[in-house]
Design a protein around this motif. Structure first.
Motif, PDB file in Angstrom:
ATOM      1  N   TYR A   7       0.684  -1.346   0.171  1.00  0.00           N
ATOM      2  CA  TYR A   7      -0.040  -0.196   0.236  1.00  0.00           C
ATOM      3  C   TYR A   7       0.779   1.085   0.235  1.00  0.00           C
ATOM      4  CZ  TYR A   7      -4.563  -2.031   0.190  1.00  0.00           C
ATOM      5  OH  TYR A   7      -5.749  -2.924   0.076  1.00  0.00           O
ATOM      6  N   ILE A   8       2.050   1.185   0.516  1.00  0.00           N
ATOM      7  CA  ILE A   8       3.039   2.481   0.540  1.00  0.00           C
ATOM      8  C   ILE A   8       3.420   2.486  -0.612  1.00  0.00           C
ATOM      9  CG2 ILE A   8       5.214   3.296   1.462  1.00  0.00           C
ATOM     10  CD1 ILE A   8       4.682   1.860   3.853  1.00  0.00           C
ATOM     11  N   LEU A   9       3.698   1.635  -1.395  1.00  0.00           N
ATOM     12  CA  LEU A   9       4.100   1.871  -3.004  1.00  0.00           C
ATOM     13  C   LEU A   9       3.075   2.319  -3.851  1.00  0.00           C
ATOM     14  CD1 LEU A   9       6.372  -1.506  -3.338  1.00  0.00           C
ATOM     15  CD2 LEU A   9       7.037   0.674  -3.268  1.00  0.00           C
ATOM     16  N   ASN A  10       1.787   1.926  -3.416  1.00  0.00           N
ATOM     17  CA  ASN A  10       0.826   2.386  -4.171  1.00  0.00           C
ATOM     18  C   ASN A  10       0.662   3.728  -4.045  1.00  0.00           C
ATOM     19  OD1 ASN A  10      -1.696   2.486  -5.536  1.00  0.00           O
ATOM     20  ND2 ASN A  10      -2.654   0.582  -4.284  1.00  0.00           N
ATOM     21  N   ASP A  11       0.781   4.348  -2.803  1.00  0.00           N
ATOM     22  CA  ASP A  11       0.983   5.771  -2.760  1.00  0.00           C
ATOM     23  C   ASP A  11       1.695   6.394  -3.250  1.00  0.00           C
ATOM     24  OD1 ASP A  11      -1.294   5.432  -0.636  1.00  0.00           O
ATOM     25  OD2 ASP A  11       0.053   5.534   0.865  1.00  0.00           O
ATOM     26  N   TYR A  49       0.532   1.052  10.971  1.00  0.00           N
ATOM     27  CA  TYR A  49       1.736   0.834  10.352  1.00  0.00           C
ATOM     28  C   TYR A  49       2.188   1.829   9.269  1.00  0.00           C
ATOM     29  CZ  TYR A  49       5.266  -2.508   7.575  1.00  0.00           C
ATOM     30  OH  TYR A  49       6.169  -2.880   6.899  1.00  0.00           O
ATOM     31  N   GLU A  50       1.283   2.231   8.536  1.00  0.00           N
ATOM     32  CA  GLU A  50       1.438   3.198   7.461  1.00  0.00           C
ATOM     33  C   GLU A  50       1.775   4.721   8.211  1.00  0.00           C
ATOM     34  OE1 GLU A  50       1.457   5.509   4.370  1.00  0.00           O
ATOM     35  OE2 GLU A  50       0.238   3.870   3.864  1.00  0.00           O
ATOM     36  N   VAL A  51       1.339   5.085   9.278  1.00  0.00           N
ATOM     37  CA  VAL A  51       1.737   6.147   9.992  1.00  0.00           C
ATOM     38  C   VAL A  51       3.166   6.148  10.517  1.00  0.00           C
ATOM     39  CG1 VAL A  51       1.433   7.452  12.195  1.00  0.00           C
ATOM     40  CG2 VAL A  51      -0.931   6.529  11.111  1.00  0.00           C
ATOM     41  N   VAL A  52       3.454   4.911  11.100  1.00  0.00           N
ATOM     42  CA  VAL A  52       4.797   4.686  11.359  1.00  0.00           C
ATOM     43  C   VAL A  52       5.817   4.690  10.351  1.00  0.00           C
ATOM     44  CG1 VAL A  52       6.348   3.056  12.698  1.00  0.00           C
ATOM     45  CG2 VAL A  52       4.284   3.425  13.619  1.00  0.00           C
ATOM     46  N   MET A  53       5.556   4.337   9.251  1.00  0.00           N
ATOM     47  CA  MET A  53       6.277   4.239   8.077  1.00  0.00           C
ATOM     48  C   MET A  53       6.003   5.588   7.437  1.00  0.00           C
ATOM     49  SD  MET A  53       7.903   1.429   8.046  1.00  0.00           S
ATOM     50  CE  MET A  53       8.900   1.634   6.375  1.00  0.00           C
ATOM     51  N   PHE A  54       5.273   6.603   7.732  1.00  0.00           N
ATOM     52  CA  PHE A  54       5.207   7.742   6.585  1.00  0.00           C
ATOM     53  C   PHE A  54       6.672   8.701   6.582  1.00  0.00           C
ATOM     54  CE2 PHE A  54       4.398  12.356   6.309  1.00  0.00           C
ATOM     55  CZ  PHE A  54       3.710  12.299   5.270  1.00  0.00           C
ATOM     56  N   VAL A  77       9.387   7.347   5.999  1.00  0.00           N
ATOM     57  CA  VAL A  77      10.054   6.774   4.937  1.00  0.00           C
ATOM     58  C   VAL A  77       9.096   7.124   3.537  1.00  0.00           C
ATOM     59  CG1 VAL A  77      10.922   4.215   3.856  1.00  0.00           C
ATOM     60  CG2 VAL A  77      10.869   4.994   6.420  1.00  0.00           C
ATOM     61  N   THR A  78       7.823   6.913   3.531  1.00  0.00           N
ATOM     62  CA  THR A  78       6.877   7.241   2.483  1.00  0.00           C
ATOM     63  C   THR A  78       7.083   8.598   1.834  1.00  0.00           C
ATOM     64  OG1 THR A  78       5.282   5.632   3.413  1.00  0.00           O
ATOM     65  CG2 THR A  78       4.664   7.155   1.385  1.00  0.00           C
ATOM     66  N   LYS A  79       7.253   9.596   2.904  1.00  0.00           N
ATOM     67  CA  LYS A  79       7.554  11.132   2.545  1.00  0.00           C
ATOM     68  C   LYS A  79       8.779  11.175   1.650  1.00  0.00           C
ATOM     69  CE  LYS A  79       7.373  15.620   4.256  1.00  0.00           C
ATOM     70  NZ  LYS A  79       7.380  16.610   5.397  1.00  0.00           N
ATOM     71  N   VAL A  80       9.867  10.645   2.402  1.00  0.00           N
ATOM     72  CA  VAL A  80      11.297  10.712   1.771  1.00  0.00           C
ATOM     73  C   VAL A  80      11.226  10.078   0.511  1.00  0.00           C
ATOM     74  CG1 VAL A  80      13.647   9.813   1.846  1.00  0.00           C
ATOM     75  CG2 VAL A  80      12.453  10.877   4.018  1.00  0.00           C
ATOM     76  N   VAL A  81      10.828   8.929   0.100  1.00  0.00           N
ATOM     77  CA  VAL A  81      10.740   8.146  -1.131  1.00  0.00           C
ATOM     78  C   VAL A  81      10.069   9.024  -2.146  1.00  0.00           C
ATOM     79  CG1 VAL A  81       9.948   6.170  -2.365  1.00  0.00           C
ATOM     80  CG2 VAL A  81      10.913   5.850  -0.119  1.00  0.00           C
ATOM     81  N   ILE A  82       8.902   9.512  -1.631  1.00  0.00           N
ATOM     82  CA  ILE A  82       8.051  10.143  -2.871  1.00  0.00           C
ATOM     83  C   ILE A  82       8.649  11.650  -3.210  1.00  0.00           C
ATOM     84  CG2 ILE A  82       5.920  11.856  -3.024  1.00  0.00           C
ATOM     85  CD1 ILE A  82       4.524   9.699  -1.251  1.00  0.00           C
ATOM     86  N   GLY A  83       9.490  12.078  -2.219  1.00  0.00           N
ATOM     87  CA  GLY A  83       9.951  13.635  -2.325  1.00  0.00           C
ATOM     88  C   GLY A  83      11.349  13.209  -3.360  1.00  0.00           C
TER      89      GLY A  83
END
Length: 205
Positions: A47-51, A186-191, A193-199
């Motif tokens: 789901y993180i990759l989907n985001d 899990y998404e909140v904790v990993m956010f 990482v998600t933010k850095v990857v997207i950026g």
């Protein structure tokens, strides 16, 4: 690395994780009285990759990756079934264990694929709608809200499709809510990482 190359590698990772998750999903573990699938370990990453796909490449691209994952997952299941049917050699004595791991019932297959398609598509669509409305602002809200509805719908379709008539509806509902909210946590904790990857991906050519 370019955006197109990242998309290639990320989509491949997405599909591998999806197939792996469905392969290990049959093993459950207990959490506060609820039985959760071991796919919990890695499925939130899907789901993180989907985001990332939706935020960087748009809903149409994310939807293509979702359907590619569906097709490849179906292909893997077909290969598993063929491998089960092929007669084993005299030295192969693990057929029962092999079947226990790789076999699947039509109901389980329909529930799993239905949950994945509904949840992943809804996750991507909500991300896109919120992005269109708010622009680059409120990334965390987009990730969390899309995951909340995506995961809950995925869990609802799968668990009710799989266990309705086998388990009491209230037990299924409790499992759906607990499992879905845990994935959102899990998404909140990993956010970060998600933010850095997207950026980082947005900065690619």
């Amino acid at each position: 690395m370019t955006k197109s190359k990242f998309l290639f590698y990320a989509a491949a990772t997405y599909c591998v994780l999806l197939i792996a998750n469905n392969t290990i999903a049959g093993k459950t573990f207990d959490v506060f009285g609820f039985s959760w699938s071991s796919a919990f370990v890695t499925f939130p990453v899907v789901y993180i990759l989907n985001d990332v796909f939706t935020e960087v490449y748009g809903f149409k691209t994310a939807r293509k990756v979702v359907f590619m994952g569906f097709i490849l997952n179906l292909a893997a299941v077909l290969v598993y079934q063929i491998a089960i049917i092929v007669p084993g050699s005299a030295h192969f004595t693990a057929q029962p264990a092999f079947e226990a791991v790789f076999s699947t019932t039509p109901r389980a297959l329909a529930a799993s694929f239905g949950g994945y398609l509904v949840g992943s598509t809804l996750n991507a669509k909500i991300m896109q709608v919120m992005h269109d409305r708010h622009g680059e602002r409120h990334l965390m809200a987009r990730c969390v809200v899309s995951t909340l509805f995506g995961e809950l719908s995925d869990a609802a379709v799968f668990n009710f499709g799989m266990f309705l008539g086998v388990m009491p509806a209230q037990v299924i509902l409790a499992t759906v809510v607990s499992f879905g909210l845990a994935k959102v946590a899990y998404e909140v904790v990993m956010f970060p990482v998600t933010k850095v990857v997207i950026g980082k991906v947005k900065q690619l050519d």
